[in-house]
Design a protein around this motif. Structure first.
Motif, mmCIF file in Angstrom:
data_model
loop_
_atom_site.group_PDB
_atom_site.id
_atom_site.type_symbol
_atom_site.label_atom_id
_atom_site.label_comp_id
_atom_site.label_asym_id
_atom_site.label_seq_id
_atom_site.Cartn_x
_atom_site.Cartn_y
_atom_site.Cartn_z
ATOM 1 N N ILE A 36 0.839 -1.203 0.000
ATOM 2 C CA ILE A 36 0.000 0.000 0.000
ATOM 3 C C ILE A 36 0.871 1.249 0.000
ATOM 4 C CG2 ILE A 36 -1.646 1.329 1.389
ATOM 5 C CD1 ILE A 36 -2.745 -1.489 2.282
ATOM 6 N N LYS A 37 1.891 1.255 0.858
ATOM 7 C CA LYS A 37 2.794 2.411 0.930
ATOM 8 C C LYS A 37 3.455 2.662 -0.422
ATOM 9 C CE LYS A 37 6.806 1.769 1.744
ATOM 10 N NZ LYS A 37 8.156 1.859 1.285
ATOM 11 N N THR A 38 3.922 1.610 -1.063
ATOM 12 C CA THR A 38 4.591 1.752 -2.357
ATOM 13 C C THR A 38 3.628 2.305 -3.401
ATOM 14 O OG1 THR A 38 6.085 -0.051 -1.819
ATOM 15 C CG2 THR A 38 5.865 0.511 -4.147
ATOM 16 N N ARG A 39 2.429 1.804 -3.411
ATOM 17 C CA ARG A 39 1.431 2.309 -4.368
ATOM 18 C C ARG A 39 1.160 3.795 -4.138
ATOM 19 N NH1 ARG A 39 -1.939 -1.419 -7.133
ATOM 20 N NH2 ARG A 39 -0.636 -3.247 -7.489
ATOM 21 N N LEU A 40 1.008 4.195 -2.883
ATOM 22 C CA LEU A 40 0.712 5.593 -2.584
ATOM 23 C C LEU A 40 1.876 6.510 -2.945
ATOM 24 C CD1 LEU A 40 -1.171 5.180 0.803
ATOM 25 C CD2 LEU A 40 -2.154 5.947 -1.366
ATOM 26 N N VAL A 41 3.090 6.054 -2.680
ATOM 27 C CA VAL A 41 4.267 6.874 -2.944
ATOM 28 C C VAL A 41 4.531 7.007 -4.443
ATOM 29 C CG1 VAL A 41 6.775 6.962 -2.654
ATOM 30 C CG2 VAL A 41 5.332 6.387 -0.733
ATOM 31 N N THR A 42 4.262 5.950 -5.196
ATOM 32 C CA THR A 42 4.614 5.961 -6.615
ATOM 33 C C THR A 42 3.480 6.385 -7.536
ATOM 34 O OG1 THR A 42 4.116 3.601 -6.840
ATOM 35 C CG2 THR A 42 6.407 4.215 -6.347
ATOM 36 N N GLN A 43 2.298 6.629 -6.981
ATOM 37 C CA GLN A 43 1.216 7.077 -7.874
ATOM 38 C C GLN A 43 1.552 8.461 -8.425
ATOM 39 O OE1 GLN A 43 -2.630 7.335 -6.030
ATOM 40 N NE2 GLN A 43 -1.921 8.636 -4.379
ATOM 41 N N ALA A 44 0.966 8.764 -9.543
ATOM 42 C CA ALA A 44 1.235 10.043 -10.201
ATOM 43 C C ALA A 44 0.810 11.203 -9.308
ATOM 44 C CB ALA A 44 0.495 10.102 -11.529
ATOM 45 N N SER A 45 1.519 12.292 -9.435
ATOM 46 C CA SER A 45 1.193 13.492 -8.659
ATOM 47 C C SER A 45 -0.098 14.113 -9.177
ATOM 48 C CB SER A 45 2.327 14.505 -8.766
ATOM 49 O OG SER A 45 2.421 14.966 -10.095
ATOM 50 N N ALA A 46 -0.686 14.973 -8.374
ATOM 51 C CA ALA A 46 -1.930 15.642 -8.753
ATOM 52 C C ALA A 46 -1.765 16.422 -10.048
ATOM 53 C CB ALA A 46 -2.390 16.556 -7.620
#
Length: 167
Positions: free
Chosen positions: A88-98
């Motif tokens: 979950i942490k990895t997904r949140l950190v690597t998702q595209a920026s706003a």
């Protein structure tokens, strides 16, 4: 978009694109995973060490190798329990920026709204196995390191306890 032009989706790029705030994206999920992980590893190590001493007698503490093995078992158990949090942490950190999502328009992937949203969406959209996809490399990287850490920790504890403080 700016992120692709700067060469990928890493944190450094996110910092350039989104300013100083971008460098701290994922800070809370990372911390939320590390604190319980280390706490669980140390607790399991102490419990396993106590079981070892009950079986082998209080007069014989674990050897350095045994401490390493006990630490490795504690670490492997923790990794198996905590890897969904790391996913979950990895997904949140690597998702595209706003800003990158806004630039992509209609083709953008819907970003995760937070930890719970990420967990629920991964489970619904990809299945429970996704949480454990990174288990083998994580075990290979973490277990030996933690085994050595506990070996050194227990050895240094003994050295410090046994030293002559009157000199």
């Amino acid at each position: 978009n700016k992120q692709q032009q700067l060469g990928g989706g890493g944190g450094g790029v996110r910092g350039v694109v989104d300013g100083i705030r971008g460098f701290y994206t994922g800070w809370f999920p990372g911390l939320a995973g590390k604190i319980p992980s280390y706490g669980l590893t140390w607790t399991l190590f102490q419990q396993l060490k106590a079981i070892h001493q009950r079986r082998n007698g209080k007069d014989r503490p674990p050897t350095n190798i045994e401490n390493g093995i006990i630490g490795s078992i504690a670490s492997a158990t923790t990794v198996c329990i905590m890897i969904p949090v790391d996913t979950i942490k990895t997904r949140l950190v690597t998702q595209a920026s706003a800003s990158a999502i806004a630039a992509a328009g209609a083709n953008a992937v819907v970003p995760y709204k937070g930890i719970v949203d990420c967990a629920v969406r991964i489970l619904r959209e990809e299945g429970i196995g996704t949480f454990y996809r990174g288990l083998p490399p994580r075990l290979i990287s973490v277990v030996p390191m933690m085994g050595i850490q506990f070996m050194v920790y227990e050895r240094m504890k003994k050295v410090m306890r046994d030293r002559d403080v009157t000199k």
